[in-house]
Design a protein around this motif. Structure first.
Motif, short mmCIF file in Angstrom:
data_model
loop_
_atom_site.label_atom_id
_atom_site.label_comp_id
_atom_site.label_asym_id
_atom_site.label_seq_id
_atom_site.Cartn_x
_atom_site.Cartn_y
_atom_site.Cartn_z
N MET A 248 0.83 -1.20 0.00
CA MET A 248 0.00 0.00 0.00
C MET A 248 0.87 1.26 0.00
SD MET A 248 -3.21 0.45 -0.24
CE MET A 248 -4.46 1.71 -0.03
N ASN A 249 1.89 1.25 0.86
CA ASN A 249 2.78 2.40 0.94
C ASN A 249 3.48 2.68 -0.37
OD1 ASN A 249 2.58 3.82 3.24
ND2 ASN A 249 3.93 2.48 4.45
N GLU A 250 3.85 1.59 -1.02
CA GLU A 250 4.54 1.72 -2.29
C GLU A 250 3.64 2.41 -3.31
OE1 GLU A 250 6.49 -1.44 -5.26
OE2 GLU A 250 6.71 -1.88 -3.12
N GLU A 251 2.37 1.99 -3.27
CA GLU A 251 1.42 2.58 -4.21
C GLU A 251 1.25 4.07 -3.94
OE1 GLU A 251 -3.18 3.02 -5.28
OE2 GLU A 251 -2.50 2.40 -3.33
N ARG A 252 1.24 4.41 -2.64
CA ARG A 252 0.94 5.78 -2.26
C ARG A 252 2.01 6.78 -2.69
NH1 ARG A 252 -1.48 5.06 3.77
NH2 ARG A 252 -3.51 4.30 3.14
N THR A 253 3.24 6.33 -2.69
CA THR A 253 4.29 7.28 -3.03
C THR A 253 4.62 7.24 -4.52
OG1 THR A 253 5.82 5.61 -2.29
CG2 THR A 253 5.40 7.43 -0.78
N SER A 254 3.90 6.40 -5.27
CA SER A 254 4.19 6.31 -6.69
C SER A 254 3.72 7.57 -7.42
CB SER A 254 3.50 5.09 -7.30
OG SER A 254 2.11 5.33 -7.35
N ILE A 255 4.31 7.78 -8.61
CA ILE A 255 3.93 8.93 -9.43
C ILE A 255 2.44 8.88 -9.72
CG2 ILE A 255 4.32 10.08 -11.65
CD1 ILE A 255 6.83 10.14 -10.13
N GLY A 256 1.93 7.65 -9.95
CA GLY A 256 0.52 7.49 -10.28
C GLY A 256 -0.37 8.02 -9.18
N PHE A 257 0.00 7.72 -7.94
CA PHE A 257 -0.84 8.17 -6.83
C PHE A 257 -0.77 9.68 -6.68
CE2 PHE A 257 -1.93 9.09 -2.44
CZ PHE A 257 -3.17 8.49 -2.38
N LEU A 258 0.43 10.23 -6.85
CA LEU A 258 0.58 11.69 -6.77
C LEU A 258 -0.29 12.37 -7.83
CD1 LEU A 258 4.40 12.11 -6.06
CD2 LEU A 258 2.50 12.36 -4.46
N ALA A 259 -0.32 11.75 -9.03
CA ALA A 259 -1.15 12.30 -10.10
C ALA A 259 -2.63 12.24 -9.72
CB ALA A 259 -0.91 11.54 -11.40
N ARG A 260 -3.02 11.15 -9.03
CA ARG A 260 -4.41 11.04 -8.60
C ARG A 260 -4.75 12.10 -7.56
NH1 ARG A 260 -6.23 5.57 -6.37
NH2 ARG A 260 -8.18 6.65 -5.98
N LEU A 261 -3.80 12.34 -6.64
CA LEU A 261 -4.01 13.41 -5.64
C LEU A 261 -4.24 14.74 -6.34
CD1 LEU A 261 -1.42 12.98 -2.74
CD2 LEU A 261 -3.89 13.25 -2.51
N PHE A 262 -3.36 15.04 -7.30
CA PHE A 262 -3.46 16.29 -8.05
C PHE A 262 -4.82 16.37 -8.75
CE2 PHE A 262 -3.10 18.87 -11.85
CZ PHE A 262 -2.43 19.99 -11.41
N GLY A 263 -5.18 15.29 -9.45
CA GLY A 263 -6.43 15.27 -10.21
C GLY A 263 -7.65 15.43 -9.33
N THR A 264 -7.65 14.72 -8.21
CA THR A 264 -8.80 14.79 -7.31
C THR A 264 -8.99 16.20 -6.76
OG1 THR A 264 -8.43 12.50 -6.67
CG2 THR A 264 -9.83 13.81 -5.22
N PHE A 265 -7.87 16.80 -6.32
CA PHE A 265 -7.99 18.14 -5.74
C PHE A 265 -8.26 19.20 -6.80
CE2 PHE A 265 -6.60 16.12 -1.91
CZ PHE A 265 -7.36 16.79 -0.98
N ALA A 266 -7.82 18.95 -8.04
CA ALA A 266 -8.18 19.87 -9.12
C ALA A 266 -9.69 19.82 -9.33
CB ALA A 266 -7.45 19.49 -10.41
N LYS A 267 -10.25 18.62 -9.23
CA LYS A 267 -11.70 18.46 -9.36
C LYS A 267 -12.42 19.21 -8.23
CE LYS A 267 -15.02 14.68 -9.88
NZ LYS A 267 -15.18 13.23 -9.62
N VAL A 268 -11.89 19.06 -7.02
CA VAL A 268 -12.48 19.78 -5.88
C VAL A 268 -12.41 21.29 -6.13
CG1 VAL A 268 -12.21 20.30 -3.42
CG2 VAL A 268 -11.99 17.95 -4.21
N GLY A 269 -11.27 21.76 -6.65
CA GLY A 269 -11.09 23.19 -6.94
C GLY A 269 -12.10 23.69 -7.96
#
Lengths: 187, 191
Positions: free
Chosen positions: A1-22
């Motif tokens: 799980m931790n590995e997934e969280r620090t991956s580029i893919g997860f960071l991109a999802r964080l960015f995308g989700t918060f862009a949606k919230v914005g």
């Protein structure tokens, strides 16, 4: 799980989700809460309802915009410093794009009579909206006589004097601590 | 160097503006007075645009002010400046979240800060009020109280105040609706 969280893919999802919230947030930090509840708590399970309320409470009592504070909190919790940065960039990204587009168009037409009349009307509306906001925030901010005094003094001084708001903020925080120490709070 | 100055001014705003939405506005009025980057009138217009576009209002204001002051890089740099203090502070206290919330000095500090922040917002509201509803220039020339008030604006303000507070179904309507309607009224009645 931790590995997934620090991956580029997860960071991109964080960015995308918060862009949606914005994109879906209009107005201030409070307007963001129902959207965060759906996106972060219900859909993605990145935080529980209680955690979200905690972030909100702390976001309100730390310097800065509540929306940014909350985004940084959730991002940091999910993926450390990089996560905090990506979530924050995500939440401000739509604003930057949309506002730059609007501002670049508007500055060309700012002197047109139609635009001037429109904004003269809009200013009246902004005045009413600010008044409504102050009324709405009143209960949470002014809790006793001392609070009323701080409100009145700051209001009058900043209407009549040309002093940086920074000064009022620092003095008010110190006053809050002193009043609490003296046991005046709540009376 | 305008970019550095923009970054610094918005960093300061991000550091001292407490709360959401309108909390940045008093700092922007102060910025207008000190730097001359934009007028009070322009600022009132920016508030309207920021309220009617997606995104947190404080961020929208920073981008808008930055853009009008120094173009696209200005918009980006002002926004960076605004959220930098949040980013740094939250990263630090995220680790000690509970302790921070329960710290009695933090709690007592914010007990004083909240009414202060509201007082600053109310004062910024008064500046917009003076601009939108009073005509101090005409009053200074003629000395007649009749010239002091923008009558058309007072009627619009009264109608908006009633609609946004007292009419049950209408008051839930998004502010963007009232802003657009006011723009139309402003054009039709030549405000």
């Amino acid at each position: 799980m931790n590995e997934e969280r620090t991956s580029i893919g997860f960071l991109a999802r964080l960015f995308g989700t918060f862009a949606k919230v914005g994109v879906m947030t209009f107005g201030g930090g409070y307007a963001m809460l129902p959207i965060l509840q759906r996106e972060i708590v219900e859909d993605r399970h990145w935080a529980t309802e209680e955690e979200l309320m905690d972030y909100y409470a702390v976001g309100q009592c730390t310097p800065g915009i509540i929306a940014v504070n909350t985004a940084t909190f959730i991002g940091q919790k999910k993926a450390g410093i990089a996560g905090g940065i990506m979530a924050t960039l995500g939440v401000v990204f739509p604003s930057i794009v949309i506002i730059l587009l609007i501002a670049s168009v508007l500055t060309h037409f700012a002197d047109a009579p139609v635009v001037r009349h429109a904004f003269a009307g809009i200013r009246v509306c902004v005045c009413v909206l600010v008044f409504n906001a102050v009324v709405k925030l009143w209960k949470g901010a002014v809790k006793d006589k001392a609070g009323l005094c701080i409100f009145a003094v700051v209001f009058l001084l900043s209407v009549f004097l040309d002093v940086s708001p920074v000064v009022y903020v620092i003095i008010a925080a110190v006053t809050g601590i002193l009043l609490t120490q003296m046991g005046v709070r709540g009376k | 160097m305008i970019y550095l100055r923009l970054f610094f001014e918005f960093f300061k705003t991000g550091l001292f503006a407490v709360g959401g939405g309108l909390a940045t506005v008093p700092f922007l009025y102060d910025m207008a007075d000190k730097t001359g980057w934009f007028t009070h009138g322009a600022l009132a217009d920016m508030i309207a645009v920021s309220e009617s576009t997606p995104g947190p209002m404080g961020v929208n204001m920073a981008t808008y002010v930055g853009y009008t002051t120094a173009g696209i890089p200005g918009g980006v740099i002002a926004t960076l400046g605004l959220f930098m203090p949040s980013l740094i502070i939250i990263m630090i206290i995220a680790k000690v979240l509970q302790k921070f919330r329960q710290n009695k000095y933090v709690d007592a500090g914010f007990y004083g800060l909240r009414p202060c922040s509201l007082g600053l917002i109310a004062a910024a509201g008064y500046l917009i009020f003076r601009l939108a509803l009073l005509d101090l220039d005409a009053y200074a020339v003629s000395g007649s109280v009749r010239d002091l008030f923008h009558w058309k604006a007072w009627i619009l303000a009264a109608v908006l105040l009633i609609l946004t507070n007292l009419v049950p179904k209408v008051k839930k309507v998004h502010p963007i609706f009232f802003i657009l309607a006011s723009a139309v009224v402003g054009i039709v009645f030549a405000f």
